[in-house]
Design a protein around this motif. Sequence first.
Motif, PDB file in Angstrom:
ATOM      1  N   TYR A   1       0.835  -1.167   0.000  1.00 28.37           N
ATOM      2  CA  TYR A   1       0.000   0.000   0.000  1.00 28.37           C
ATOM      3  C   TYR A   1       0.871   1.217   0.000  1.00 28.37           C
ATOM      4  O   TYR A   1       2.045   1.159   0.175  1.00 28.37           O
TER       5      TYR A   1
ATOM      6  N   TYR B   1      -1.147   5.163  -0.151  1.00 30.38           N
ATOM      7  CA  TYR B   1      -1.159   3.932   0.589  1.00 30.38           C
ATOM      8  C   TYR B   1       0.163   3.417   1.068  1.00 30.38           C
ATOM      9  O   TYR B   1       1.202   3.826   0.695  1.00 30.38           O
TER      10      TYR B   1
ATOM     11  N   ASP C   1       2.202  -0.278   1.189  1.00 27.46           N
ATOM     12  CA  ASP C   1       2.152  -1.610   0.661  1.00 27.46           C
ATOM     13  C   ASP C   1       3.282  -2.401   1.232  1.00 27.46           C
ATOM     14  O   ASP C   1       4.305  -1.881   1.560  1.00 27.46           O
TER      15      ASP C   1
ATOM     16  N   GLN D   1      -4.742  -9.146  -1.301  1.00 27.71           N
ATOM     17  CA  GLN D   1      -4.579  -8.258  -2.453  1.00 27.71           C
ATOM     18  C   GLN D   1      -4.559  -9.076  -3.739  1.00 27.71           C
ATOM     19  O   GLN D   1      -3.851 -10.079  -3.845  1.00 27.71           O
TER      20      GLN D   1
ATOM     21  N   HIS E   1      -5.383  -4.939  -7.314  1.00 27.57           N
ATOM     22  CA  HIS E   1      -4.993  -4.053  -6.219  1.00 27.57           C
ATOM     23  C   HIS E   1      -3.553  -3.563  -6.414  1.00 27.57           C
ATOM     24  O   HIS E   1      -3.261  -2.363  -6.309  1.00 27.57           O
TER      25      HIS E   1
ATOM     26  N   ILE F   1      -1.896   0.181  -6.941  1.00 28.96           N
ATOM     27  CA  ILE F   1      -0.954   0.676  -5.940  1.00 28.96           C
ATOM     28  C   ILE F   1       0.347   1.127  -6.598  1.00 28.96           C
ATOM     29  O   ILE F   1       0.920   2.154  -6.223  1.00 28.96           O
TER      30      ILE F   1
ATOM     31  N   ASN G   1     -10.685  -2.657   1.380  1.00 27.28           N
ATOM     32  CA  ASN G   1     -10.630  -1.743   0.245  1.00 27.28           C
ATOM     33  C   ASN G   1     -10.805  -2.469  -1.085  1.00 27.28           C
ATOM     34  O   ASN G   1     -10.096  -3.439  -1.365  1.00 27.28           O
TER      35      ASN G   1
ATOM     36  N   ILE H   1      -8.721   2.195  -3.502  1.00 29.90           N
ATOM     37  CA  ILE H   1      -7.298   2.496  -3.618  1.00 29.90           C
ATOM     38  C   ILE H   1      -7.063   3.606  -4.634  1.00 29.90           C
ATOM     39  O   ILE H   1      -6.300   4.541  -4.394  1.00 29.90           O
TER      40      ILE H   1
ATOM     41  N   TYR I   1      -0.936   1.966   4.429  1.00 29.19           N
ATOM     42  CA  TYR I   1       0.202   1.792   3.567  1.00 29.19           C
ATOM     43  C   TYR I   1       1.517   1.593   4.275  1.00 29.19           C
ATOM     44  O   TYR I   1       2.533   1.378   3.659  1.00 29.19           O
TER      45      TYR I   1
END
Length: 312
Positions: free
Chosen positions: A4, A14, A16, A110, A114, A118, A143, A148, A304
């Motif tokens: 994220y 975000y 990640d 994810q 996704h 990202i 989400n 996102i 994130y």
Amino acid sequence: MELYRGTTANQTDYNDDGRGPKSGKLLSNTDERLDSGLDSLKEDNLPSLEECRITDFVGPTDEPWKKELTEDGDTYLHLAIIHEATDAALKMIALSRRDPFLNIQNNQRQTALHLAIITDQPLIVEQLLKAGCDASLVDDHGNTALHIACRKGSLACFGLLTQGCSQHLSAILQTPNYNGQKCIHVVAIQGYLSLLESLIQLGADINAQEQCNGRTALHLAVDLQNFDMVKLLIEKGASVHSVTYGGHTPYHLTYGRSNADIQKVLYELTSPHLRELPESDSEDSEDSDEDYEERCQSEVEDLYDDIKVMGQ
């Protein structure tokens, strides 16, 4: 792999967390990707993209590469997207049309979609949607891919998602994440005026309430003292009389705030009997203004910055 908080030219969103191939191509700009957690990918005990050449994907009909997972639940497609190995990712997508492989979720739930948003790869997003990737799936923060894109302020990905999943768009717009926020709330917090207009045009409920405390997008704009957002919401028909679960109108949230213009506009539009704070008002009924702003910011960081490797 929890990925994220990608970084765009003007926004940071975000966070990640991810794992990548031992000898895979890392993203070129480490500083730019620092917020995504991609720079912290663990490099040992993972398959190598170089070892899995594109020509290998034309192999046996059972396509064993689709069954390979890292200890974080990532597929080769996840890894190719994380490391921006575009050719490999596109080849895998082309060989997986309408295949459940496209919707495999890693340990942070994810999907490839996704991760493509990202890492801000619109071409991958477009091909995933055309190949049948499910845009309604949610990650472990609740989400959807559209949440996102809204948090990142990615116009390209936002446009592809809203056009590519038109049949399910209404349901996605009504889907709250695990913070109780729908896409319109996310956009209001981030202050993206153009995306707010687009969401309203697409049918998002302008007066939708957060599930946590009942704030609408207008409440959020007042909380964050965003006068432009307040004006736009009022212009688009947001109700100034909507009340939170604690009985607060947007005008009530102007008390003790510095922006006199917001207070003046809302005072004139709010019915006299709704201008006074409710008698039951207390610090316990809702977050204080400062606490709420901090919580909004922490939600962005949490989404994130929760980089987890082996659960740590």
